[in-house]
Write a protein that holds these residues in place. Structure first.
Motif, mmCIF file in Angstrom:
data_model
loop_
_atom_site.group_PDB
_atom_site.id
_atom_site.type_symbol
_atom_site.label_atom_id
_atom_site.label_comp_id
_atom_site.label_asym_id
_atom_site.label_seq_id
_atom_site.Cartn_x
_atom_site.Cartn_y
_atom_site.Cartn_z
ATOM 1 N N VAL A 204 4.552 8.553 9.889
ATOM 2 C CA VAL A 204 3.515 8.656 8.864
ATOM 3 C C VAL A 204 4.063 9.261 7.583
ATOM 4 C CG1 VAL A 204 1.235 9.635 8.361
ATOM 5 C CG2 VAL A 204 1.793 8.882 10.689
ATOM 6 N N ASP A 205 5.086 10.128 7.689
ATOM 7 C CA ASP A 205 5.593 10.785 6.491
ATOM 8 C C ASP A 205 6.213 9.795 5.508
ATOM 9 O OD1 ASP A 205 7.718 10.124 8.032
ATOM 10 O OD2 ASP A 205 8.602 12.132 8.145
ATOM 11 N N MET A 206 6.636 8.639 5.971
ATOM 12 C CA MET A 206 7.147 7.627 5.039
ATOM 13 C C MET A 206 6.048 7.130 4.123
ATOM 14 S SD MET A 206 9.839 5.298 7.146
ATOM 15 C CE MET A 206 11.409 5.985 7.689
ATOM 16 N N TYR A 207 4.862 6.901 4.667
ATOM 17 C CA TYR A 207 3.742 6.471 3.845
ATOM 18 C C TYR A 207 3.292 7.595 2.911
ATOM 19 C CZ TYR A 207 3.416 2.476 7.011
ATOM 20 O OH TYR A 207 3.691 1.350 7.736
ATOM 21 N N GLU A 208 3.331 8.827 3.398
ATOM 22 C CA GLU A 208 2.950 9.949 2.544
ATOM 23 C C GLU A 208 3.904 10.093 1.365
ATOM 24 O OE1 GLU A 208 2.945 13.210 5.231
ATOM 25 O OE2 GLU A 208 1.000 12.691 6.145
ATOM 26 N N ALA A 209 5.204 9.933 1.627
ATOM 27 C CA ALA A 209 6.172 10.004 0.533
ATOM 28 C C ALA A 209 5.966 8.854 -0.443
ATOM 29 C CB ALA A 209 7.596 9.971 1.091
ATOM 30 N N ALA A 210 5.656 7.675 0.072
ATOM 31 C CA ALA A 210 5.418 6.530 -0.803
ATOM 32 C C ALA A 210 4.166 6.743 -1.656
ATOM 33 C CB ALA A 210 5.279 5.260 0.029
ATOM 34 N N ASN A 211 3.120 7.363 -1.094
ATOM 35 C CA ASN A 211 1.920 7.659 -1.871
ATOM 36 C C ASN A 211 2.215 8.645 -2.990
ATOM 37 O OD1 ASN A 211 0.059 5.994 -0.531
ATOM 38 N ND2 ASN A 211 -0.206 7.491 1.121
ATOM 39 N N LEU A 212 3.057 9.645 -2.686
ATOM 40 C CA LEU A 212 3.427 10.609 -3.725
ATOM 41 C C LEU A 212 4.217 9.953 -4.853
ATOM 42 C CD1 LEU A 212 4.425 13.705 -1.542
ATOM 43 C CD2 LEU A 212 2.330 13.382 -2.876
ATOM 44 N N ASP A 213 4.997 8.927 -4.519
ATOM 45 C CA ASP A 213 5.766 8.211 -5.536
ATOM 46 C C ASP A 213 4.946 7.172 -6.269
ATOM 47 O OD1 ASP A 213 7.995 9.676 -4.951
ATOM 48 O OD2 ASP A 213 8.815 8.203 -3.540
ATOM 49 N N GLY A 214 3.698 6.995 -5.873
ATOM 50 C CA GLY A 214 2.818 6.051 -6.559
ATOM 51 C C GLY A 214 2.949 4.616 -6.098
ATOM 52 N N ALA A 215 3.511 4.401 -4.927
ATOM 53 C CA ALA A 215 3.657 3.035 -4.427
ATOM 54 C C ALA A 215 2.305 2.495 -3.979
ATOM 55 C CB ALA A 215 4.652 3.002 -3.265
ATOM 56 N N SER A 216 2.034 1.252 -4.326
ATOM 57 C CA SER A 216 0.783 0.625 -3.931
ATOM 58 C C SER A 216 0.824 0.259 -2.444
ATOM 59 C CB SER A 216 0.537 -0.636 -4.762
ATOM 60 O OG SER A 216 1.554 -1.593 -4.512
ATOM 61 N N LYS A 217 -0.339 -0.085 -1.896
ATOM 62 C CA LYS A 217 -0.413 -0.474 -0.493
ATOM 63 C C LYS A 217 0.414 -1.732 -0.221
ATOM 64 C CE LYS A 217 -3.182 2.804 0.857
ATOM 65 N NZ LYS A 217 -2.728 3.858 1.806
ATOM 66 N N MET A 218 0.381 -2.654 -1.156
ATOM 67 C CA MET A 218 1.162 -3.871 -0.974
ATOM 68 C C MET A 218 2.654 -3.572 -0.954
ATOM 69 S SD MET A 218 0.800 -7.122 -0.474
ATOM 70 C CE MET A 218 -0.892 -7.395 -1.009
ATOM 71 N N ARG A 219 3.091 -2.699 -1.854
ATOM 72 C CA ARG A 219 4.507 -2.342 -1.886
ATOM 73 C C ARG A 219 4.908 -1.572 -0.620
ATOM 74 N NH1 ARG A 219 8.355 -2.455 -5.691
ATOM 75 N NH2 ARG A 219 10.069 -0.944 -5.567
ATOM 76 N N GLN A 220 4.030 -0.714 -0.127
ATOM 77 C CA GLN A 220 4.316 -0.004 1.116
ATOM 78 C C GLN A 220 4.450 -0.982 2.287
ATOM 79 O OE1 GLN A 220 1.605 3.260 1.902
ATOM 80 N NE2 GLN A 220 1.477 3.769 -0.266
ATOM 81 N N PHE A 221 3.635 -2.020 2.258
ATOM 82 C CA PHE A 221 3.696 -2.997 3.347
ATOM 83 C C PHE A 221 5.044 -3.719 3.367
ATOM 84 C CE2 PHE A 221 3.101 -7.441 4.723
ATOM 85 C CZ PHE A 221 2.719 -7.226 6.038
ATOM 86 N N PHE A 222 5.510 -4.153 2.194
ATOM 87 C CA PHE A 222 6.744 -4.933 2.130
ATOM 88 C C PHE A 222 8.001 -4.064 2.173
ATOM 89 C CE2 PHE A 222 3.822 -8.113 0.338
ATOM 90 C CZ PHE A 222 4.185 -9.220 1.082
#
Length: 315
Positions: A204-222
């Protein structure tokens, strides 16, 4: 008075010679005894029949008379003088190309929806898995034929909701194969469960780090979900591709065992069945079966060779 000493074997040391089991299986006969049911089943139900069919593929055998050795004649006929073989391969490959990706995409979407958190998840998971258990049954195939018939429920819904008069989907060669593709996609429960297990392993911490960096849901998916899920995608793709090549029951029931209309649902396994048990050309059917084995093996080998370029493991 002389006494005779009798040498006793030391504790834990077997006397020379041993029993029959010791001579046959060495020091661990119990292990072989536990393996015996599997060995009997493998030799009698898998390896033995496979070798027998390999021999029959080089013969002319009609189930009633002794096999007549013809060499590679069956394979030559398949490669040069059998238009129905070409039709069956075309239908089967189209079915595989359409059904496998659609099933995997749909299964992944449902798994991602479940992974977001849902009350009563075990119940929903069991309900969505149920079609995978029932989808290949004769009863479901009969039900599917009734749904897509000219006066079936699908056309009734189209007329009531949109005023559209639909065709007889299973009797029209333009649409009959697609009804079987829809039936295959409906059986998405098995890959969905595997996808859900794979999604639960992503930190889960990968998604949390991506949210802090401003990555969109689509970018997190790919960038996160898909790369970390590639081992599971690879496993599901191989298993579902093999199952698609072996599909038989839906085409047999919906087309009344003929592969029609106009060979539009003539799956490879259905054609193999017709040759072996319809026309009693069991030698020819055995050759068809071994060609299917080679085709499945080639697709599986290609999948493993290409996996090094797109499947990402933790290490």
């Amino acid at each position: 008075m002389a006494t005779t000493s009798i040498a006793r074997p030391q504790a834990g040391v077997r006397p020379e010679g041993g029993g029959l089991l010791h001579r046959l299986f060495g020091r661990q006969p119990a292990g072989y005894l536990f393996l015996l049911p599997w060995l009997v089943g493998f030799l009698g139900l898998t390896l033995g029949p496979a070798l027998a069919s390999l021999y029959l593929s080089f013969t002319d055998y009609n189930l009633l008379e002794s096999p007549n050795w013809v060499g590679a004649a069956n394979y030559v006929r398949i490669a040069t003088a059998d238009p129905r073989f070409v039709a069956a391969m075309r239908v089967t490959l189209l079915y595989v190309v359409l059904s496998v990706p659609l099933k995997l995409v749909f299964a992944l979407l449902v798994a991602m929806a479940f992974n977001r958190g849902l009350k009563g998840l075990p119940l929903y998971r069991a309900i969505f898995y149920l079609p995978s258990l029932l989808g290949s049954s004769v009863a479901i195939a009969v039900l599917w034929r009734q749904l897509f018939a000219g006066d079936g429920l699908v056309n009734m819904a189209l007329w009531q909701l949109f005023g559209i008069e639909g065709p007889s989907w299973i009797s029209n060669p333009r649409y009959s194969l697609y009804t079987l593709v829809i039936l295959s996609v409906w059986q998405f429960g098995s890959p969905m469960i595997i996808f859900l297990a794979g999604l639960r392993q992503i930190p889960v911490d990968m998604y949390e780090a991506a949210n802090l960096d401003g990555a969109s849901k689509m970018r997190q998916f790919f960038k996160i979900t898909l790369p970390l899920l590639t081992p599971v995608i690879f496993f599901n793709a191989v298993i579902q591709t093999i199952d698609a090549f072996k599909a038989f029951t839906p085409a047999f029931i919906i087309s009344d065992g003929q592969g029609g209309p106009v060979n539009s649902t003539l799956f490879y396994t259905l054609y193999l069945y017709q040759e072996g048990f319809g026309f009693f050309r069991m030698g020819y059917a055995s050759a068809l079966a071994w060609i299917l084995v080679v085709i499945i093996g080639a697709f599986t080998a290609f999948s493993f060779l290409s996996a090094r370029y797109w499947v990402h493991y933790d290490e």
